[in-house]
Design an enzyme around this catalytic site. Structure first.
Site, PDB file in Angstrom:
ATOM      1  N   THR A   2      -7.042  -3.231  21.258  1.00 23.68           N
ATOM      2  CA  THR A   2      -6.505  -1.885  21.002  1.00 23.68           C
ATOM      3  C   THR A   2      -5.140  -1.741  21.669  1.00 23.68           C
ATOM      4  OG1 THR A   2      -8.726  -0.954  20.926  1.00 23.68           O
ATOM      5  CG2 THR A   2      -6.944   0.593  21.378  1.00 23.68           C
TER       6      THR A   2
ATOM      7  N   SER B  25      -0.598  -0.651  21.258  1.00 23.87           N
ATOM      8  CA  SER B  25       0.592  -0.811  20.422  1.00 23.87           C
ATOM      9  C   SER B  25       0.900  -2.281  20.135  1.00 23.87           C
ATOM     10  CB  SER B  25       1.789  -0.130  21.091  1.00 23.87           C
ATOM     11  OG  SER B  25       2.006  -0.668  22.379  1.00 23.87           O
ATOM     12  N   THR B  26       0.604  -3.173  21.081  1.00 27.46           N
ATOM     13  CA  THR B  26       0.848  -4.601  20.831  1.00 27.46           C
ATOM     14  C   THR B  26      -0.158  -5.138  19.822  1.00 27.46           C
ATOM     15  OG1 THR B  26       1.509  -4.694  23.157  1.00 27.46           O
ATOM     16  CG2 THR B  26       1.358  -6.792  21.996  1.00 27.46           C
TER      17      THR B  26
ATOM     18  N   ASP C 297      -2.390  -3.973  30.322  1.00 21.90           N
ATOM     19  CA  ASP C 297      -1.444  -3.136  31.061  1.00 21.90           C
ATOM     20  C   ASP C 297      -0.780  -3.934  32.174  1.00 21.90           C
ATOM     21  OD1 ASP C 297      -1.982  -0.668  29.605  1.00 21.90           O
ATOM     22  OD2 ASP C 297      -3.979  -0.886  30.454  1.00 21.90           O
TER      23      ASP C 297
ATOM     24  N   LYS D  61      -6.705  -3.279  32.222  1.00 16.74           N
ATOM     25  CA  LYS D  61      -6.700  -2.795  30.856  1.00 16.74           C
ATOM     26  C   LYS D  61      -7.309  -1.386  30.828  1.00 16.74           C
ATOM     27  CE  LYS D  61      -8.046  -5.332  27.555  1.00 16.74           C
ATOM     28  NZ  LYS D  61      -6.980  -4.611  26.789  1.00 16.74           N
ATOM     29  N   GLY D  62      -7.063  -0.708  29.716  1.00 17.89           N
ATOM     30  CA  GLY D  62      -7.650   0.625  29.561  1.00 17.89           C
ATOM     31  C   GLY D  62      -6.627   1.736  29.458  1.00 17.89           C
ATOM     32  N   GLY D  63      -5.338   1.350  29.408  1.00 21.76           N
ATOM     33  CA  GLY D  63      -4.301   2.374  29.228  1.00 21.76           C
ATOM     34  C   GLY D  63      -4.521   3.189  27.963  1.00 21.76           C
ATOM     35  N   GLY D  64      -5.165   2.564  26.985  1.00 19.18           N
ATOM     36  CA  GLY D  64      -5.477   3.264  25.734  1.00 19.18           C
ATOM     37  C   GLY D  64      -6.897   3.799  25.704  1.00 19.18           C
TER      38      GLY D  64
ATOM     39  N   GLU E  19     -13.499  -2.904  24.687  1.00 19.42           N
ATOM     40  CA  GLU E  19     -12.684  -4.117  24.842  1.00 19.42           C
ATOM     41  C   GLU E  19     -13.445  -5.153  25.673  1.00 19.42           C
ATOM     42  OE1 GLU E  19      -8.239  -2.108  24.559  1.00 19.42           O
ATOM     43  OE2 GLU E  19      -9.116  -2.398  26.522  1.00 19.42           O
TER      44      GLU E  19
HETATM   45  C1  5RP Z   1      -6.178  -0.175  25.635  1.00 17.14           C
HETATM   46  C2  5RP Z   1      -5.646  -1.348  26.372  1.00 17.14           C
HETATM   47  C3  5RP Z   1      -4.366  -1.936  25.886  1.00 17.14           C
HETATM   48  O1  5RP Z   1      -4.574  -3.276  25.592  1.00 17.14           O
HETATM   49  C4  5RP Z   1      -3.332  -1.793  26.958  1.00 17.14           C
HETATM   50  O2  5RP Z   1      -3.240  -0.410  27.332  1.00 17.14           O
HETATM   51  C5  5RP Z   1      -1.966  -2.290  26.487  1.00 17.14           C
HETATM   52  O3  5RP Z   1      -1.482  -1.435  25.493  1.00 17.14           O
HETATM   53  P1  5RP Z   1      -0.068  -1.645  24.819  1.00 17.14           P
HETATM   54  O4  5RP Z   1      -0.125  -2.878  24.001  1.00 17.14           O
HETATM   55  O5  5RP Z   1       0.114  -0.387  23.988  1.00 17.14           O
HETATM   56  O6  5RP Z   1       0.951  -1.729  25.919  1.00 17.14           O
HETATM   57  O7  5RP Z   1      -6.196  -1.830  27.330  1.00 17.14           O
HETATM   58  O8  5RP Z   1      -7.317   0.364  26.256  1.00 17.14           O
END
Ligand code: 5RP
Length: 243
Positions: free
Chosen positions: A47, A49-50, A103, A113-116, A122
């Site tokens: 999950t 943007s990447t 992250d 991880k978990g910014g989203g 995950e």
């Molecule tokens: C979501 C995540 C993402 O992988 C993490 O936040 C990186 O996100 P991005 O690719 O937008 O920088 O752990 O829960």
């Protein structure tokens, strides 16, 4: 989400002529991750943007794969919109590869991880995959985990207690909000974000916090660490091997 990458950036915050934007670095690693997808298989999809760049690239070879197991409602919707079949994780015993962002990632493949807010699913999909391929731009590579606020998914009634436990460790914890209310995850739970921690022993840290009552998932991925990281840099994709 597009930010300039030093050194070739302007003071206005837009990439200088010839500079590669963070968005393009993400697209680069998203495309590069296709090399880890085995034709005929089901792919684990993370999950963020990447990962969205990876999903877009995956659409070009969708006829060569059976489909995906997804780690969030958002990724599921994007996959299906592009015509990629999404399987429930219970329908699939084992996945060859899981592709996801981070992250923060250190030189051992340990991640935050978990910014989203998708960390629980995950971690589940990562655990059912033989190989974790992390895709990230170079800003995510760190010496020690902890500069990025650590996400922890919690049962709402445990939030205050869990926050006090982090505060006793020297952290500063707050419940993540969306539009003025606690954010609710795909699993109906809340996220506590913790700053001020320096996580030098991620395996022990993950083991300890995972046992606290009310913690659903801690955003340290040490037991489910990356095996490979494709790091987007202005000079091209750098591959870090951890296994
Ligand atoms: C979501 C995540 C993402 O992988 C993490 O936040 C990186 O996100 P991005 O690719 O937008 O920088 O752990 O829960």
């Amino acid at each position: 989400m597009t930010a300039p990458v030093s050194p070739a950036s302007t003071s206005s915050g837009t990439p200088a002529a010839g500079a590669i934007s963070q968005d393009e670095l993400k697209a680069q690693v998203g495309r590069a991750a296709l090399a880890y997808v085995t034709p005929g298989e089901i792919v684990g999809v993370g999950t963020g943007s990447t990962v969205n760049k990876f999903i877009d690239a995956l659409a070009a070879i969708k006829d060569q794969i059976r489909g995906a197991v997804s780690s969030s409602v958002a990724s599921t919707e994007r996959l299906r919109a592009l015509g990629i079949a999404v399987f429930d994780s219970n329908e699939v015993e084992e996945l060859g590869v899981y592709i996801d962002g981070a992250d923060e990632i250190d030189h051992r493949g340990f991640m935050i991880k978990g910014g989203g807010a998708a960390l629980t699913r995950e971690k589940i999909v990562a655990a059912q995959s033989r190989r974790f391929v992390c895709i990230a731009d170079e800003s995510k590579l760190v010496q020690t985990l902890g500069a990025f606020p650590l996400p922890v998914e919690v049962i709402p009634m445990a939030a205050r207690r869990v926050m006090r436990q982090f505060e006793a460790m020297g952290g500063v914890a707050q419940v993540r909000e969306k539009e003025g209310l606690p954010l609710v995850t795909d699993n109906g739970q809340h996220i506590v974000d913790v700053t001020g921690l320096r996580i030098s022993e991620p395996v022990a840290f993950e083991s300890e916090v995972s046992q606290w009552p009310g913690v659903v998932t801690v955003g340290v991925f040490a037991h489910q660490k990356a095996h490979v990281c494709l790091l987007g840099t202005p000079a091209g994709v750098r591959t870090l091997q951890f296994d």
